[in-house]
Design a protein around this motif. Structure first.
Motif, PDB file in Angstrom:
ATOM      1  N   ILE A  39       0.838  -1.199   0.000  1.00  0.00           N
ATOM      2  CA  ILE A  39       0.000   0.000   0.000  1.00  0.00           C
ATOM      3  C   ILE A  39       0.874   1.251   0.000  1.00  0.00           C
ATOM      4  O   ILE A  39       0.606   2.216  -0.725  1.00  0.00           O
ATOM      5  CB  ILE A  39      -0.938   0.008   1.221  1.00  0.00           C
ATOM      6  CG1 ILE A  39      -1.917  -1.170   1.160  1.00  0.00           C
ATOM      7  CG2 ILE A  39      -1.691   1.330   1.313  1.00  0.00           C
ATOM      8  CD1 ILE A  39      -2.899  -1.090   0.022  1.00  0.00           C
ATOM      9  N   GLN A  40       1.949   1.225   0.788  1.00  0.00           N
ATOM     10  CA  GLN A  40       2.855   2.375   0.828  1.00  0.00           C
ATOM     11  C   GLN A  40       3.548   2.562  -0.517  1.00  0.00           C
ATOM     12  O   GLN A  40       3.773   3.696  -0.955  1.00  0.00           O
ATOM     13  CB  GLN A  40       3.897   2.193   1.940  1.00  0.00           C
ATOM     14  CG  GLN A  40       4.772   3.417   2.173  1.00  0.00           C
ATOM     15  CD  GLN A  40       3.973   4.662   2.472  1.00  0.00           C
ATOM     16  OE1 GLN A  40       3.095   4.658   3.339  1.00  0.00           O
ATOM     17  NE2 GLN A  40       4.245   5.748   1.745  1.00  0.00           N
ATOM     18  N   GLN A  41       3.853   1.455  -1.186  1.00  0.00           N
ATOM     19  CA  GLN A  41       4.464   1.562  -2.523  1.00  0.00           C
ATOM     20  C   GLN A  41       3.494   2.223  -3.508  1.00  0.00           C
ATOM     21  O   GLN A  41       3.915   3.005  -4.362  1.00  0.00           O
ATOM     22  CB  GLN A  41       4.861   0.173  -3.029  1.00  0.00           C
ATOM     23  CG  GLN A  41       6.099  -0.406  -2.365  1.00  0.00           C
ATOM     24  CD  GLN A  41       6.481  -1.765  -2.943  1.00  0.00           C
ATOM     25  OE1 GLN A  41       6.563  -1.929  -4.164  1.00  0.00           O
ATOM     26  NE2 GLN A  41       6.672  -2.740  -2.081  1.00  0.00           N
ATOM     27  N   ILE A  42       2.196   1.896  -3.383  1.00  0.00           N
ATOM     28  CA  ILE A  42       1.194   2.549  -4.237  1.00  0.00           C
ATOM     29  C   ILE A  42       1.216   4.050  -4.001  1.00  0.00           C
ATOM     30  O   ILE A  42       1.267   4.855  -4.944  1.00  0.00           O
ATOM     31  CB  ILE A  42      -0.210   1.978  -3.954  1.00  0.00           C
ATOM     32  CG1 ILE A  42      -0.313   0.520  -4.417  1.00  0.00           C
ATOM     33  CG2 ILE A  42      -1.280   2.823  -4.659  1.00  0.00           C
ATOM     34  CD1 ILE A  42      -1.636  -0.144  -4.069  1.00  0.00           C
ATOM     35  N   LEU A  43       1.193   4.450  -2.727  1.00  0.00           N
ATOM     36  CA  LEU A  43       1.204   5.880  -2.389  1.00  0.00           C
ATOM     37  C   LEU A  43       2.486   6.547  -2.876  1.00  0.00           C
ATOM     38  O   LEU A  43       2.466   7.687  -3.354  1.00  0.00           O
ATOM     39  CB  LEU A  43       1.046   6.057  -0.876  1.00  0.00           C
ATOM     40  CG  LEU A  43      -0.328   5.672  -0.301  1.00  0.00           C
ATOM     41  CD1 LEU A  43      -0.293   5.692   1.225  1.00  0.00           C
ATOM     42  CD2 LEU A  43      -1.404   6.617  -0.813  1.00  0.00           C
ATOM     43  N   ASP A  44       3.609   5.841  -2.760  1.00  0.00           N
ATOM     44  CA  ASP A  44       4.886   6.408  -3.213  1.00  0.00           C
ATOM     45  C   ASP A  44       4.889   6.624  -4.724  1.00  0.00           C
ATOM     46  O   ASP A  44       5.387   7.648  -5.217  1.00  0.00           O
ATOM     47  CB  ASP A  44       6.049   5.484  -2.813  1.00  0.00           C
ATOM     48  CG  ASP A  44       6.292   5.471  -1.313  1.00  0.00           C
ATOM     49  OD1 ASP A  44       5.797   6.391  -0.620  1.00  0.00           O
ATOM     50  OD2 ASP A  44       6.957   4.534  -0.825  1.00  0.00           O
ATOM     51  N   GLU A  45       4.349   5.644  -5.449  1.00  0.00           N
ATOM     52  CA  GLU A  45       4.315   5.769  -6.907  1.00  0.00           C
ATOM     53  C   GLU A  45       3.388   6.903  -7.346  1.00  0.00           C
ATOM     54  O   GLU A  45       3.739   7.711  -8.199  1.00  0.00           O
ATOM     55  CB  GLU A  45       3.865   4.450  -7.543  1.00  0.00           C
ATOM     56  CG  GLU A  45       4.880   3.325  -7.459  1.00  0.00           C
ATOM     57  CD  GLU A  45       6.162   3.653  -8.203  1.00  0.00           C
ATOM     58  OE1 GLU A  45       6.088   4.199  -9.325  1.00  0.00           O
ATOM     59  OE2 GLU A  45       7.249   3.384  -7.652  1.00  0.00           O
ATOM     60  N   VAL A  46       2.201   6.966  -6.744  1.00  0.00           N
ATOM     61  CA  VAL A  46       1.269   8.042  -7.083  1.00  0.00           C
ATOM     62  C   VAL A  46       1.866   9.393  -6.680  1.00  0.00           C
ATOM     63  O   VAL A  46       1.649  10.410  -7.355  1.00  0.00           O
ATOM     64  CB  VAL A  46      -0.094   7.814  -6.400  1.00  0.00           C
ATOM     65  CG1 VAL A  46      -1.033   8.990  -6.650  1.00  0.00           C
ATOM     66  CG2 VAL A  46      -0.736   6.527  -6.913  1.00  0.00           C
ATOM     67  N   GLY A  47       2.650   9.401  -5.603  1.00  0.00           N
ATOM     68  CA  GLY A  47       3.288  10.627  -5.141  1.00  0.00           C
ATOM     69  C   GLY A  47       4.312  11.187  -6.113  1.00  0.00           C
ATOM     70  O   GLY A  47       4.727  12.348  -5.980  1.00  0.00           O
ATOM     71  N   LYS A  48       4.715  10.396  -7.101  1.00  0.00           N
ATOM     72  CA  LYS A  48       5.604  10.920  -8.142  1.00  0.00           C
ATOM     73  C   LYS A  48       4.895  11.971  -8.994  1.00  0.00           C
ATOM     74  O   LYS A  48       5.546  12.830  -9.597  1.00  0.00           O
ATOM     75  CB  LYS A  48       6.081   9.779  -9.051  1.00  0.00           C
ATOM     76  CG  LYS A  48       6.995   8.760  -8.381  1.00  0.00           C
ATOM     77  CD  LYS A  48       7.342   7.650  -9.364  1.00  0.00           C
ATOM     78  CE  LYS A  48       8.271   6.609  -8.742  1.00  0.00           C
ATOM     79  NZ  LYS A  48       8.577   5.518  -9.714  1.00  0.00           N
ATOM     80  N   ILE A  49       3.572  11.870  -9.055  1.00  0.00           N
ATOM     81  CA  ILE A  49       2.771  12.776  -9.884  1.00  0.00           C
ATOM     82  C   ILE A  49       1.947  13.734  -9.032  1.00  0.00           C
ATOM     83  O   ILE A  49       1.855  14.923  -9.334  1.00  0.00           O
ATOM     84  CB  ILE A  49       1.821  11.970 -10.806  1.00  0.00           C
ATOM     85  CG1 ILE A  49       2.622  10.980 -11.665  1.00  0.00           C
ATOM     86  CG2 ILE A  49       0.996  12.899 -11.678  1.00  0.00           C
ATOM     87  CD1 ILE A  49       3.560  11.629 -12.643  1.00  0.00           C
TER      88      ILE A  49
END
Length: 330
Positions: free
Chosen positions: A20-30
């Motif tokens: 879940i944190q990886q999802i947030l990190d990836e979306v946080g790129k944008i």
């Protein structure tokens, strides 16, 4: 809670929370900030529930959904809703093959794991009716034949609250099918400064896929296993029932302000969303704070206020807020 192994549940949640944190990190790129928006979308995924995002143009609603979809190894389609859209543009249609002399079915964009319904309130009633079947039954009917949709299947929709030309109010029955209605607000001053720098000077990173459909289904099953005490179950029912019969909870002043209260679907979704909120907090049990965190998003589109409330300048958030503040927390 005697037979509930809290340590084992916490261990399972810890193992999956990194994804879940990886999802947030990836979306946080944008996406900069908008934590409530992103958590609302993830809660929808965890609960297999549809999410409606409402906000003025330019707040990255569509971008956030597209970024989230890219983190999932799943099919994704975007459909721009317009006043001239037809049901066949959404679900598909029968096409006649002259060479074979027979009809074949062409599936529409609704056949995907994640569907972005952009500006959903711009489509006419027949399109909304077709979408309603897909959202509720997770199937569509083309030419008399019923086709099941993929699992998982989630509709993430956006709508603009300020522009009414060329829009159609969503039917109450359809709005009720959305698990959450998330209001998207303006970023803070520091977040907007970061947006300016990122979008005008930096090369945006490519979003990577980090979870599969099987992961999403596993998260969903795990979320349903999170413990909720009987007192909290009763508390949820009290909150929802208080929107229907405020006088039964010594909230007589709210009776003339509420035209219709929330349906039992709100009770179900509030319990599921609270469990998902506990999952995001890496806990194997639900607290009253989890219920409060998701309560407004579950109830704001299900409670219909009266003309008297509107005349007094009250909105649904203020009335639902009174329910939360006055019903005793166990």
């Amino acid at each position: 809670m005697q037979n509930y192994d809290l340590e084992a549940m916490n261990a399972r949640i810890q193992a999956d929370s990194s994804l879940i944190q990886q999802i947030l990190d990836e979306v946080g790129k944008i996406i900069v900030g908008q934590r409530a928006l992103l958590e609302g979308l993830i809660i929808g995924l965890l609960c297999n529930g549809h999410v409606l995002l409402e906000g003025v143009p330019g707040l990255a609603k569509t971008t956030a959904i597209e970024a989230l979809a890219k983190t999932i190894h799943a099919s994704y389609n975007r459909l721009q809703f317009t006043p001239d859209l037809l049901p066949a543009d959404l679900i598909g249609t029968l096409i006649y093959d002259q060479r074979k002399g027979e009809f074949y079915t062409k599936h529409g964009p609704i056949f995907a794991n994640v569907v972005l319904a952009d500006e959903i309130n711009r489509a006419p009633a027949k399109v909304q009716s077709a979408l309603l079947e897909a959202m509720q039954e997770r199937q569509v009917t083309i030419g008399g034949t019923t086709y099941p949709l993929d699992d998982p299947f989630i509709v993430l929709a956006t709508q603009n609250p300020i522009e009414h030309e060329g829009t159609y109010p969503l039917p109450e029955a359809q709005v009720d099918r959305f698990m959450l209605k998330v209001k998207v607000n303006y970023p803070s001053h520091s977040e907007e400064l970061q947006i300016l720098r990122r979008m005008t000077t930096e090369q945006l990173s490519e979003i990577q896929q980090v979870v599969s459909c099987e992961d999403i289904i596993r998260f969903r099953e795990l979320t349903r296993d999170i413990y909720m005490a009987e007192q909290l179950e009763t508390y949820i029912v009290d909150l929802v029932c208080a929107t229907r019969a405020p006088e039964a909870y010594q909230l007589d002043e709210l009776s003339p302000l509420i035209e219709y209260g929330a349906s039992p679907r709100a009770t179900i979704f509030l319990a599921l969303a609270a469990r998902a909120r506990a999952f995001l907090s890496q806990r194997g049990y639900v607290t009253p704070e989890d219920i409060h965190e998701v309560g407004m998003d579950v109830l704001r589109h299900r409670v219909i206020i009266s003309y008297e409330a509107e005349a007094e300048g009250l909105d649904v958030e203020s009335i639902v807020g009174q329910v939360f503040s006055k019903i005793e927390v166990p």
